[in-house]
Design a protein around this motif. Structure first.
Motif, PDB file in Angstrom:
ATOM      1  N   ARG A 186       0.826  -1.279   0.068  1.00  0.00           N
ATOM      2  CA  ARG A 186       0.053  -0.166   0.129  1.00  0.00           C
ATOM      3  C   ARG A 186       0.852   1.163   0.202  1.00  0.00           C
ATOM      4  NH1 ARG A 186      -3.944  -3.219   2.961  1.00  0.00           N
ATOM      5  NH2 ARG A 186      -2.595  -2.808   4.841  1.00  0.00           N
ATOM      6  N   ALA A 187       1.914   1.201   0.934  1.00  0.00           N
ATOM      7  CA  ALA A 187       2.828   2.431   0.919  1.00  0.00           C
ATOM      8  C   ALA A 187       3.547   2.492  -0.602  1.00  0.00           C
ATOM      9  CB  ALA A 187       3.911   2.229   1.896  1.00  0.00           C
ATOM     10  N   CYS A 188       3.891   1.554  -1.239  1.00  0.00           N
ATOM     11  CA  CYS A 188       4.622   1.639  -2.663  1.00  0.00           C
ATOM     12  C   CYS A 188       3.506   2.258  -3.454  1.00  0.00           C
ATOM     13  CB  CYS A 188       5.109   0.271  -2.952  1.00  0.00           C
ATOM     14  SG  CYS A 188       5.986   0.283  -4.640  1.00  0.00           S
ATOM     15  N   SER A 189       2.199   1.810  -3.367  1.00  0.00           N
ATOM     16  CA  SER A 189       1.192   2.336  -4.563  1.00  0.00           C
ATOM     17  C   SER A 189       0.923   3.786  -3.698  1.00  0.00           C
ATOM     18  CB  SER A 189      -0.076   1.378  -3.966  1.00  0.00           C
ATOM     19  OG  SER A 189      -1.177   1.834  -4.715  1.00  0.00           O
ATOM     20  N   ASP A 190       0.954   4.194  -2.809  1.00  0.00           N
ATOM     21  CA  ASP A 190       0.634   5.542  -2.491  1.00  0.00           C
ATOM     22  C   ASP A 190       1.811   6.239  -3.003  1.00  0.00           C
ATOM     23  OD1 ASP A 190      -1.491   4.778  -1.276  1.00  0.00           O
ATOM     24  OD2 ASP A 190      -0.810   4.820   0.836  1.00  0.00           O
ATOM     25  N   LEU A 245       3.303   6.565  -5.810  1.00  0.00           N
ATOM     26  CA  LEU A 245       3.032   6.577  -7.086  1.00  0.00           C
ATOM     27  C   LEU A 245       2.183   7.764  -7.314  1.00  0.00           C
ATOM     28  CD1 LEU A 245       2.994   3.086  -8.806  1.00  0.00           C
ATOM     29  CD2 LEU A 245       4.834   4.600  -8.625  1.00  0.00           C
ATOM     30  N   LEU A 246       1.475   8.231  -6.276  1.00  0.00           N
ATOM     31  CA  LEU A 246       0.592   9.333  -6.372  1.00  0.00           C
ATOM     32  C   LEU A 246       1.443  10.444  -5.989  1.00  0.00           C
ATOM     33  CD1 LEU A 246      -2.688   7.842  -4.564  1.00  0.00           C
ATOM     34  CD2 LEU A 246      -2.193   7.998  -7.052  1.00  0.00           C
ATOM     35  N   GLN A 247       2.404  10.421  -5.712  1.00  0.00           N
ATOM     36  CA  GLN A 247       3.243  11.854  -5.264  1.00  0.00           C
ATOM     37  C   GLN A 247       4.117  12.037  -6.456  1.00  0.00           C
ATOM     38  OE1 GLN A 247       5.627  10.383  -1.736  1.00  0.00           O
ATOM     39  NE2 GLN A 247       4.045  10.053  -0.606  1.00  0.00           N
ATOM     40  N   THR A 248       4.377  13.129  -6.864  1.00  0.00           N
ATOM     41  CA  THR A 248       4.937  13.756  -7.933  1.00  0.00           C
ATOM     42  C   THR A 248       6.138  12.995  -7.908  1.00  0.00           C
ATOM     43  OG1 THR A 248       3.925  15.956  -7.625  1.00  0.00           O
ATOM     44  CG2 THR A 248       5.896  15.674  -9.150  1.00  0.00           C
ATOM     45  N   GLN A 249       7.206  12.860  -7.176  1.00  0.00           N
ATOM     46  CA  GLN A 249       8.677  12.363  -7.511  1.00  0.00           C
ATOM     47  C   GLN A 249       8.638  11.038  -7.899  1.00  0.00           C
ATOM     48  OE1 GLN A 249      11.420  13.066  -4.709  1.00  0.00           O
ATOM     49  NE2 GLN A 249      13.073  12.116  -5.688  1.00  0.00           N
ATOM     50  N   ALA A 250       7.844  10.070  -7.365  1.00  0.00           N
ATOM     51  CA  ALA A 250       7.816   8.561  -7.653  1.00  0.00           C
ATOM     52  C   ALA A 250       6.980   8.370  -8.847  1.00  0.00           C
ATOM     53  CB  ALA A 250       7.324   7.886  -6.346  1.00  0.00           C
ATOM     54  N   GLY A 251       5.778   9.163  -8.935  1.00  0.00           N
ATOM     55  CA  GLY A 251       5.084   9.039 -10.104  1.00  0.00           C
ATOM     56  C   GLY A 251       5.836   9.503 -11.497  1.00  0.00           C
ATOM     57  N   ASP A 252       6.617  10.588 -11.452  1.00  0.00           N
ATOM     58  CA  ASP A 252       7.268  10.734 -12.665  1.00  0.00           C
ATOM     59  C   ASP A 252       8.358   9.902 -12.970  1.00  0.00           C
ATOM     60  OD1 ASP A 252       5.695  13.138 -12.723  1.00  0.00           O
ATOM     61  OD2 ASP A 252       7.153  14.416 -11.865  1.00  0.00           O
ATOM     62  N   ALA A 253       9.157   9.246 -11.951  1.00  0.00           N
ATOM     63  CA  ALA A 253      10.077   8.227 -12.377  1.00  0.00           C
ATOM     64  C   ALA A 253       9.431   7.164 -12.607  1.00  0.00           C
ATOM     65  CB  ALA A 253      10.721   7.978 -10.802  1.00  0.00           C
ATOM     66  N   ILE A 295      17.062   6.893 -13.477  1.00  0.00           N
ATOM     67  CA  ILE A 295      15.938   6.959 -12.905  1.00  0.00           C
ATOM     68  C   ILE A 295      15.822   5.949 -11.768  1.00  0.00           C
ATOM     69  CG2 ILE A 295      13.495   6.543 -13.295  1.00  0.00           C
ATOM     70  CD1 ILE A 295      14.270   6.680 -16.429  1.00  0.00           C
ATOM     71  N   VAL A 296      15.079   6.520 -10.398  1.00  0.00           N
ATOM     72  CA  VAL A 296      15.129   5.716  -9.521  1.00  0.00           C
ATOM     73  C   VAL A 296      13.704   5.336  -8.923  1.00  0.00           C
ATOM     74  CG1 VAL A 296      15.499   5.594  -6.994  1.00  0.00           C
ATOM     75  CG2 VAL A 296      17.171   6.752  -8.528  1.00  0.00           C
ATOM     76  N   LEU A 297      13.639   3.962  -9.180  1.00  0.00           N
ATOM     77  CA  LEU A 297      11.991   3.508  -8.566  1.00  0.00           C
ATOM     78  C   LEU A 297      12.331   3.385  -7.020  1.00  0.00           C
ATOM     79  CD1 LEU A 297      11.076   1.328 -11.728  1.00  0.00           C
ATOM     80  CD2 LEU A 297      10.411   3.823 -11.311  1.00  0.00           C
ATOM     81  N   ASP A 298      11.491   3.756  -6.175  1.00  0.00           N
ATOM     82  CA  ASP A 298      11.622   3.702  -4.884  1.00  0.00           C
ATOM     83  C   ASP A 298      10.714   2.479  -4.326  1.00  0.00           C
ATOM     84  OD1 ASP A 298      11.600   3.756  -1.965  1.00  0.00           O
ATOM     85  OD2 ASP A 298      10.749   6.004  -2.030  1.00  0.00           O
ATOM     86  N   SER A 299      11.449   1.359  -3.735  1.00  0.00           N
ATOM     87  CA  SER A 299      11.124   0.134  -3.445  1.00  0.00           C
ATOM     88  C   SER A 299      11.219   0.178  -1.995  1.00  0.00           C
ATOM     89  CB  SER A 299      11.589  -1.235  -4.246  1.00  0.00           C
ATOM     90  OG  SER A 299      13.065  -1.018  -3.915  1.00  0.00           O
TER      91      SER A 299
END
Length: 341
Positions: free
Chosen positions: A35-39, A41-49, A155-159
């Motif tokens: 859920r935290a990872c999904s949430d 993606l709604l934030q600008t930085q993670a979603g843009d990445a 590019i960094v995908l936050d896991s």
């Protein structure tokens, strides 16, 4: 067993209630991490990445080369397989082998997806400068946002995860679950962006059930030409029964002088007539048949034939050419033999 061995491997004790509590706790921790990872993606930085990673992969002329050590490596193999089966060419290269020659598998037209929870894997760190010199786009999937891997990546995908499901908070559990889910999310988003269809999936899975359903045509499973039972409208009852018995379809088709299908007579029709006390001996095929039966074309999918037979509760189906002439016939047993149903 020596005393040293006994001390290093104490006797196991199973407490069922405690075990179930730990299992539920593991589910809860991993669900929270997802859920935290999904949430994020709604934030600008993670979603843009995430979108940038998709765009980079879509624009690449080569493949996605996935890398990872240990448990991240196992996850990487799965992600590479998922990408490859959903329309994105991909392969897995082991980082330790990469520094001993396998790095030659990476081309300038490729994209590297490097996976590491800490971002400090020695084997990955050794080859990062080489990848940068090659000019290969580098996508990092890591929980270490300030790590060496993250600093080298384009590019960094936050896991990242708050904690592992392991009671010791050591074994990769929640972190690998998030990696798998993030890889799946990337694969399905790319699948949609490429316009990848079920038929495309079937072509890369010809040996599976879906492949059989989506690649097998009626022509592949039908009884063609002379193997399809057929009589003329004026055929007597004896001729009708002889054709039904000889061809083993459980039915016979009735065709006109041009071999166009005009009717069908089945075992079920015969049973209903006999149950009703009808004297069938003087009847002709034209008297016995159901006119204008449902039919299917040879180039239709066998799965469509199965659906048609199921919808109308029929077990035999004529196969006709576009002009209505007889091309063949099939029944549910033919579809079962082909493992379509």
């Amino acid at each position: 067993m020596t005393s040293d061995t006994a001390r290093s491997h104490p006797a196991s004790t199973l407490e069922p209630q405690h075990a179930l509590q730990l299992a539920q706790q593991a589910f809860a921790i991993e669900a929270d991490a997802l859920r935290a990872c999904s949430d994020r993606l709604l934030q600008t930085q993670a979603g843009d990445a995430f979108v940038q990673a998709m765009r980079t992969i879509l624009q690449a002329q080569g493949r996605v080369v996935v890398m990872g050590m240990g448990k991240s490596g196992h996850v990487g193999r799965k992600i590479a397989a998922t990408l490859a089966s959903t329309g994105t060419p991909a392969l897995f290269v082991h980082p330790a082998e990469a520094s001993h020659g396998d790095l030659g598998m990476v081309r300038e037209v490729d994209v590297v997806l490097a996976i590491s929870n800490s971002g400090e894997s020695d084997e990955l760190a050794r080859i990062l400068p080489v990848l940068k010199r090659q000019g290969v786009p580098l996508i990092a999937m890591t929980g270490g946002l300030q790590s060496s891997l993250a600093r080298h990546a384009d590019i960094v995908l936050d896991s990242s995860v708050a904690k592992e499901a392991c009671p010791l908070n050591l074994a990769p559990t929640a972190s690998t679950t998030v990696q798998i889910a993030l890889g799946d999310a990337l694969a399905v988003a790319l699948l949609d962006a490429r316009g990848f269809k079920a038929e495309d999936f079937a072509r890369s899975h010809p040996g599976g059930a879906l492949g059989r359903r989506l690649l097998t045509t009626v022509a592949d499973v039908m009884r063609p030409g002379a193997d399809a039972p057929a009589v003329s409208p004026d055929a007597d009852f004896g001729t009708v029964m002889q054709e039904m018995s000889a061809k083993g379809l459980g039915a016979t088709l009735v065709v006109d002088a041009d071999r166009k299908v005009i009717g069908i007579f089945t075992d079920g029709d015969l049973r209903r007539l006999l149950t009703a006390g009808t004297d069938v001996r003087p009847l002709r095929a034209a008297d016995l048949m159901h006119p204008n039966p449902r039919s299917i074309r040879p180039d239709a999918l066998a799965a469509d034939a199965a659906r048609l037979m199921e919808d109308y509760r029929i077990s035999s189906l004529p196969v006709t050419n576009p002009d209505g002439t007889l091309a063949g016939a099939l029944n549910t047993h033919d579809l079962m033999r082909a493992k379509v149903i």
